[in-house]
Design an enzyme around this catalytic site. Sequence first.
Site, PDB file in Angstrom:
ATOM      1  N   ASN A   7       0.858  -1.187   0.000  1.00  0.00           N
ATOM      2  CA  ASN A   7       0.000   0.000   0.000  1.00  0.00           C
ATOM      3  C   ASN A   7       0.895   1.238   0.000  1.00  0.00           C
ATOM      4  OD1 ASN A   7      -1.416   2.282   1.062  1.00  0.00           O
ATOM      5  ND2 ASN A   7      -3.106   0.923   1.590  1.00  0.00           N
ATOM      6  N   ASP A   9      -0.084   4.447  -0.251  1.00  0.00           N
ATOM      7  CA  ASP A   9      -0.795   5.692   0.092  1.00  0.00           C
ATOM      8  C   ASP A   9       0.139   6.716   0.742  1.00  0.00           C
ATOM      9  OD1 ASP A   9      -3.124   4.501  -0.739  1.00  0.00           O
ATOM     10  OD2 ASP A   9      -3.960   4.218   1.266  1.00  0.00           O
ATOM     11  N   HIS A  10       1.020   6.216   1.619  1.00  0.00           N
ATOM     12  CA  HIS A  10       1.813   7.173   2.390  1.00  0.00           C
ATOM     13  C   HIS A  10       2.980   7.761   1.613  1.00  0.00           C
ATOM     14  CE1 HIS A  10      -0.845   6.812   5.617  1.00  0.00           C
ATOM     15  NE2 HIS A  10      -0.587   5.538   5.849  1.00  0.00           N
ATOM     16  N   ARG A  18       3.720  18.572   0.678  1.00  0.00           N
ATOM     17  CA  ARG A  18       4.371  19.701   0.014  1.00  0.00           C
ATOM     18  C   ARG A  18       3.475  20.342  -1.050  1.00  0.00           C
ATOM     19  NH1 ARG A  18       9.419  22.198  -0.341  1.00  0.00           N
ATOM     20  NH2 ARG A  18       9.422  21.625   1.843  1.00  0.00           N
ATOM     21  N   HIS A  50      -5.630   3.613  -1.836  1.00  0.00           N
ATOM     22  CA  HIS A  50      -6.970   3.967  -1.357  1.00  0.00           C
ATOM     23  C   HIS A  50      -7.298   5.359  -1.875  1.00  0.00           C
ATOM     24  CE1 HIS A  50      -9.771   4.325   2.438  1.00  0.00           C
ATOM     25  NE2 HIS A  50     -10.391   4.640   1.321  1.00  0.00           N
ATOM     26  N   ARG A  52      -9.420   8.061  -1.432  1.00  0.00           N
ATOM     27  CA  ARG A  52     -10.385   8.524  -0.432  1.00  0.00           C
ATOM     28  C   ARG A  52     -11.212   9.678  -0.976  1.00  0.00           C
ATOM     29  NH1 ARG A  52      -8.815   6.776   5.096  1.00  0.00           N
ATOM     30  NH2 ARG A  52     -10.586   8.055   5.680  1.00  0.00           N
ATOM     31  N   ARG A  56      -6.959  12.838   0.399  1.00  0.00           N
ATOM     32  CA  ARG A  56      -5.887  13.329   1.263  1.00  0.00           C
ATOM     33  C   ARG A  56      -4.506  12.818   0.848  1.00  0.00           C
ATOM     34  NH1 ARG A  56      -7.195  10.199   6.886  1.00  0.00           N
ATOM     35  NH2 ARG A  56      -9.213  11.198   6.547  1.00  0.00           N
ATOM     36  N   HIS A  57      -4.469  11.700   0.147  1.00  0.00           N
ATOM     37  CA  HIS A  57      -3.151  11.245  -0.341  1.00  0.00           C
ATOM     38  C   HIS A  57      -3.211  10.885  -1.829  1.00  0.00           C
ATOM     39  CE1 HIS A  57      -5.053   7.582   1.061  1.00  0.00           C
ATOM     40  NE2 HIS A  57      -4.662   7.689   2.309  1.00  0.00           N
ATOM     41  N   GLU A  77      -8.599   0.355  -3.078  1.00  0.00           N
ATOM     42  CA  GLU A  77      -9.468   0.395  -1.896  1.00  0.00           C
ATOM     43  C   GLU A  77     -10.402   1.587  -2.051  1.00  0.00           C
ATOM     44  OE1 GLU A  77      -6.990   0.869   1.488  1.00  0.00           O
ATOM     45  OE2 GLU A  77      -6.034  -1.070   1.238  1.00  0.00           O
ATOM     46  N   THR A 107      -6.810   6.635   9.682  1.00  0.00           N
ATOM     47  CA  THR A 107      -6.719   5.536   8.737  1.00  0.00           C
ATOM     48  C   THR A 107      -7.998   4.717   8.884  1.00  0.00           C
ATOM     49  OG1 THR A 107      -5.376   3.636   8.042  1.00  0.00           O
ATOM     50  CG2 THR A 107      -5.418   4.132  10.397  1.00  0.00           C
ATOM     51  N   THR A 108      -8.137   3.658   8.064  1.00  0.00           N
ATOM     52  CA  THR A 108      -9.382   2.883   8.101  1.00  0.00           C
ATOM     53  C   THR A 108      -9.464   2.159   9.452  1.00  0.00           C
ATOM     54  OG1 THR A 108      -8.974   2.563   5.765  1.00  0.00           O
ATOM     55  CG2 THR A 108     -10.782   1.318   6.718  1.00  0.00           C
ATOM     56  N   GLU A 158     -10.847  -9.291   3.094  1.00  0.00           N
ATOM     57  CA  GLU A 158      -9.585  -8.903   3.722  1.00  0.00           C
ATOM     58  C   GLU A 158      -9.876  -8.755   5.206  1.00  0.00           C
ATOM     59  OE1 GLU A 158      -7.227  -5.844   1.863  1.00  0.00           O
ATOM     60  OE2 GLU A 158      -6.292  -5.303   3.772  1.00  0.00           O
ATOM     61  N   HIS A 197      -3.700  -4.343   7.641  1.00  0.00           N
ATOM     62  CA  HIS A 197      -3.799  -3.219   8.586  1.00  0.00           C
ATOM     63  C   HIS A 197      -2.923  -3.455   9.826  1.00  0.00           C
ATOM     64  CE1 HIS A 197      -5.253   0.409  10.428  1.00  0.00           C
ATOM     65  NE2 HIS A 197      -5.818   0.686   9.272  1.00  0.00           N
ATOM     66  N   GLY A 198      -1.955  -2.582   9.962  1.00  0.00           N
ATOM     67  CA  GLY A 198      -1.100  -2.617  11.148  1.00  0.00           C
ATOM     68  C   GLY A 198      -0.086  -3.748  11.151  1.00  0.00           C
ATOM     69  N   GLY A 219       1.234  -1.334   4.328  1.00  0.00           N
ATOM     70  CA  GLY A 219       1.618  -0.012   3.867  1.00  0.00           C
ATOM     71  C   GLY A 219       2.534   0.737   4.804  1.00  0.00           C
ATOM     72  N   HIS A 220       1.985   1.186   5.923  1.00  0.00           N
ATOM     73  CA  HIS A 220       2.683   2.133   6.786  1.00  0.00           C
ATOM     74  C   HIS A 220       4.061   1.639   7.221  1.00  0.00           C
ATOM     75  CE1 HIS A 220       3.301   4.475  10.578  1.00  0.00           C
ATOM     76  NE2 HIS A 220       2.946   5.442   9.753  1.00  0.00           N
TER      77      HIS A 220
HETATM   78  N1  PXP Z   1      -5.734  -2.890   3.973  1.00  0.00           N
HETATM   79  C1  PXP Z   1      -6.696  -1.940   4.009  1.00  0.00           C
HETATM   80  C2  PXP Z   1      -8.061  -2.313   3.545  1.00  0.00           C
HETATM   81  C3  PXP Z   1      -6.413  -0.643   4.462  1.00  0.00           C
HETATM   82  O1  PXP Z   1      -7.388   0.290   4.498  1.00  0.00           O
HETATM   83  C4  PXP Z   1      -5.088  -0.326   4.857  1.00  0.00           C
HETATM   84  C5  PXP Z   1      -4.758   1.059   5.313  1.00  0.00           C
HETATM   85  O2  PXP Z   1      -4.980   1.958   4.292  1.00  0.00           O
HETATM   86  C6  PXP Z   1      -4.118  -1.335   4.779  1.00  0.00           C
HETATM   87  C7  PXP Z   1      -4.471  -2.615   4.357  1.00  0.00           C
HETATM   88  C8  PXP Z   1      -2.685  -1.083   5.135  1.00  0.00           C
HETATM   89  O3  PXP Z   1      -2.562  -0.809   6.498  1.00  0.00           O
HETATM   90  P1  PXP Z   1      -1.173  -0.334   7.065  1.00  0.00           P
HETATM   91  O4  PXP Z   1      -0.837   0.957   6.413  1.00  0.00           O
HETATM   92  O5  PXP Z   1      -1.417  -0.222   8.536  1.00  0.00           O
HETATM   93  O6  PXP Z   1      -0.179  -1.410   6.709  1.00  0.00           O
END
Ligand code: PXP
Length: 246
Positions: A7, A9-10, A18, A50, A52, A56-57, A77, A107-108, A158, A197-198, A219-220
């Site tokens: 992911n 997004d970040h 910026r 994602h 959104r 935002r990103h 997403e 975040t979600t 998921e 997630h996480g 992602g993060h």
């Molecule tokens: N899966 C879904 C459906 C998410 O919404 C996210 C966060 O955007 C992730 C995975 C990734 O989560 P993380 O950034 O905590 O790894």
Amino acid sequence: MLKLGVNIDHVATLRQARYPGMLDTHNCEPDILAAASACERAGAHGITVHLRADRRHIQDADVFRLRERLQTRLNLEMGNTPAILAIALQVKPDEVCLVPESREEITTEGGLAVAGHEAALRPTVQRLREAGIRVSMFIEPDPAQIDASAALGAEMVELHTGAFANALGGDRQRELQRIVAAARHAHAAGLQVNAGHGINYENISLVVPVPHLADLNIGHAIVCRAVFVGLEVAVAEMLQRMGVGA
Ligand code: PXP
């Protein structure tokens, strides 16, 4: 074989810090396509973004460019809104993961309430499937949500691993057992089982043994690690911890 969707997004979060409000992000750094390519070179099996409602990103243009240029799979997403659905049907990603979305969240935060919201979700799932897009539901590891997802015609779920990732000690074990039970339940219902997630470089060792897992979306943790070692190395390290190798 367990697969990794990165992911990114970040990467876009850093760019928008910026260039807030910039819709044409073509020449803005960090370049989202370069980031996706680095993930692919490292062996990632797909790229997840994602789009959104508040943009935002990730921006619309990012999704279209990724669709054109990715060598691997694009997993989009999205919240269940007509405007985002229209974009998804134009972009035609390989996969869509339906997620809950509220403007205030960082975040979600939780899984999608599929059970009880079938009437709102059914047409969206149907239109995506008719367009040849595989559909996933981002849900809590809960049998009722799994059954409702299967009944709606989703091909995948998921499982939200956020509660597991945030829990400590015995609570973490309990959350992990919920995920294991949900993975078995979803597999028995004929669904592909993904999770996300996480998930990070530390807790991944507990996630990998969960039965029936197909894809992990991370992602993060990867983008954070990339600040120190670069994206290619960060992705390769995660693949190695998944036992996939690079
Ligand atoms: N899966 C879904 C459906 C998410 O919404 C996210 C966060 O955007 C992730 C995975 C990734 O989560 P993380 O950034 O905590 O790894």
